[in-house]
Enzyme design. Structure first.
Site, PDB file in Angstrom:
ATOM      1  CD  GLU A 163      -2.886  -1.446   2.235  1.00 54.25           C
ATOM      2  OE1 GLU A 163      -2.658  -0.392   3.226  1.00 54.25           O
ATOM      3  OE2 GLU A 163      -3.790  -2.020   2.256  1.00 54.25           O
ATOM      4  CD  GLU A 360      -3.435  -5.941   3.610  1.00 55.43           C
ATOM      5  OE1 GLU A 360      -4.513  -5.074   4.204  1.00 55.43           O
ATOM      6  OE2 GLU A 360      -2.377  -5.731   3.985  1.00 55.43           O
TER       7      GLU A 360
HETATM    8  O1  IFM Z   1      -4.179  -3.411   8.876  1.00 55.30           O
HETATM    9  C1  IFM Z   1      -4.289  -2.975   7.833  1.00 55.30           C
HETATM   10  C2  IFM Z   1      -3.002  -3.672   7.006  1.00 55.30           C
HETATM   11  O2  IFM Z   1      -1.962  -3.484   7.455  1.00 55.30           O
HETATM   12  C3  IFM Z   1      -2.897  -2.787   5.643  1.00 55.30           C
HETATM   13  N1  IFM Z   1      -4.216  -2.705   4.952  1.00 55.30           N
HETATM   14  C4  IFM Z   1      -5.457  -2.373   5.548  1.00 55.30           C
HETATM   15  C5  IFM Z   1      -5.586  -3.089   6.866  1.00 55.30           C
HETATM   16  C6  IFM Z   1      -6.708  -2.835   7.716  1.00 55.30           C
HETATM   17  O3  IFM Z   1      -6.810  -1.328   7.996  1.00 55.30           O
END
Ligand code: IFM
Length: 461
Positions: A163, A360
């Site tokens: 990210e 994710e």
């Molecule tokens: O916890 C975070 C993760 O570290 C990065 N992506 C989003 C998740 C939820 O906010």
């Protein structure tokens, strides 16, 4: 067939969010240790000192994954454990920890997927500007070399940076993440340096082990407007889309940045792009990692919002007030069909991408154990199944999705929210550190065992 035979079912975590042991084995402070110690930055003054104590309990966590049938585990490497000074000498204690973790995963039949950078930058590098300083590109490429030399024989899949939008914009412009800077020039510099870093990390990994497969992970969304006819909102949407969805993809695939943002940033961007950079940005990756949680809703910004954002275009998701219902404990609207839409859009707009991985996807809900010690997180089950059904529909429509990693394996440290937001399919009692697989863990286990075919009824509904 709902999912391809070789579909990869995983779960994800990140070093700072679960490891704890923040001073063990020669580890130095990261920017998140510093941020946690800065009053008012993290809810309740929570820290990563203990977190889930995964550093000491990784065997137990691997056993849980094995029992659930999880095929692949995405974790991240803590830079300050591996190279405590940020540059230079590597640290055998830190390297040994990840060697033990990787070997134990493989013994359990679980494929390790390593993220090189998931936000815990050594504080010493931030002291010299961190991601706003161009030196970071070579520094992280050197980290990639050390990582490939030590782990590349057993880790096939690598995420370069997690990210980069959050790294650049939450960290250096909005300031709600470490290092907590609020400066537009720094954020633009970080956006460029993270894009360059992805390319240089890829080259560094391949120089050590040409067979390594790697890709960047982007947090992506689809934008929905209050009014699709409003030219101002459409322009704002296009800027947001370029800022979040297109920047790193156009960089790696085309060696260019979106034109509307190049115009918008103007001289601020010219200052940080050096001759030759645009050629260096271009790189083939084996996959793109996508983190998807929610669609984003753009309403007409109020005058105060415009003023607060100093005339730039970064507005909160819910620029008109409350996010639409239903939403999770993060306040993020639940929009499962948006994932299908996004995946199909990515496949259409960047057909060069031959492999997509959902690195994710998950939901925060604060369900606690009941009187029988069970955590019946039915809302998370709904979220999981509806999003998987959406992935499956996107695959039917041609999107080349090959993996899905649920975020997160464990309840953990949710950055500025501390331990107040629980994303895990495994409950963690932060007093005793006991782990309890939730209902969602058992449902996910069945999904994996059936390669997604238990989803059929959801898909048709
Ligand atoms: O916890 C975070 C993760 O570290 C990065 N992506 C989003 C998740 C939820 O906010």
């Amino acid at each position: 067939m709902t999912f391809p035979d070789d579909f990869n079912w995983g779960a994800a975590t990140a070093s700072f969010q679960i490891e704890g042991a923040s001073r063990d084995g020669g580890k130095t402070p990261s920017i998140w240790d510093t941020f946690c110690e800065t009053p008012g930055k993290v809810f309740g003054g929570h820290t990563g000192e203990v977190a889930c104590d995964h550093y000491h309990r990784y065997q137990e966590d691997i056993k849980i994954m094995k029992d659930l049938g999880i095929q692949s585990y995405r974790f991240s490497l803590a830079w300050p454990r591996i190279i405590p000074g940020g540059t230079g000498q590597s640290n055998m204690h830190g390297i040994d920890f990840y060697n033990r973790l990787i070997d134990s995963l493989l013994e359990a039949g679980i494929q390790p997927t390593a993220t090189l950078y998931h936000w815990d930058l050594p504080q010493s590098l931030q002291d010299n500007g961190g991601w706003a300083n161009r030196d970071i590109v070579q520094q992280i490429a050197d980290l990639a070399t050390v990582a490939a030399e030590n782990f590349g024989d057993r880790v096939a899949n690598w995420v370069t940076i997690n990210e980069p939008w959050c790294v650049s914009w939450l960290g250096y412009y909005i300031g709600v993440h470490a290092p907590g800077i609020k400066d537009l020039d720094s954020a633009i510099a970080a956006s460029h340096h993270t894009a360059l870093a992805h390319a240089e990390i890829t080259r560094a990994l391949r120089a050590v082990r040409p067979e390594i497969r790697s890709g960047i992970t982007l947090n992506m969304t689809s934008y929905r407007l209050d009014d699709d006819e409003n030219p101002e909102l459409l322009k704002l949407r296009d800027l947001q889309d370029s800022n979040l969805n297109r920047w790193w993809l156009d960089a790696q695939i085309k060696g260019e940045y979106p034109e509307n943002l190049v115009d918008f940033y103007g001289e601020r961007l010219e200052k940080v792009v050096k001759p030759g950079d645009m050629d260096r940005l271009k790189i083939d990756s084996e996959f793109l990692g996508i983190n998807y949680y929610s669609d984003s809703f753009i309403g007409t910004p109020t005058e105060q919002q415009v003023a607060k954002n100093e005339g730039t275009f970064i507005f909160p998701i819910n620029s008109n007030g409350e996010p639409p219902l239903p939403h999770t404990d993060m306040g993020w609207p639940i929009t499962p069909q948006g994932l299908e839409h996004l995946l199909v859009r990515i496949h259409k707009d960047w057909p060069e991408l031959e492999e997509l991985a959902i690195t994710e996807n998950g939901a925060a809900y604060g369900d606690e154990p009941d009187e029988n010690g069970k955590v019946n997180d039915e809302r998370r089950v709904d979220y999981l199944l509806s999003h998987l059904a959406s992935v499956s529909r996107a695959i039917d429509r041609g999107a080349p999705v090959k993996s899905y990693y649920y975020w997160s394996l464990l309840d953990n440290f949710e950055w500025a929210e501390g331990y107040t937001k629980r994303f895990g399919i495994v409950y963690v009692n932060f007093e005793t550190l006991q782990r309890i697989p939730k209902l969602s863990a058992n449902v996910y286990s069945k999904v994996i065992a059936s390669n997604g075919s238990v989803l059929e009824h959801v898909k048709k509904s």
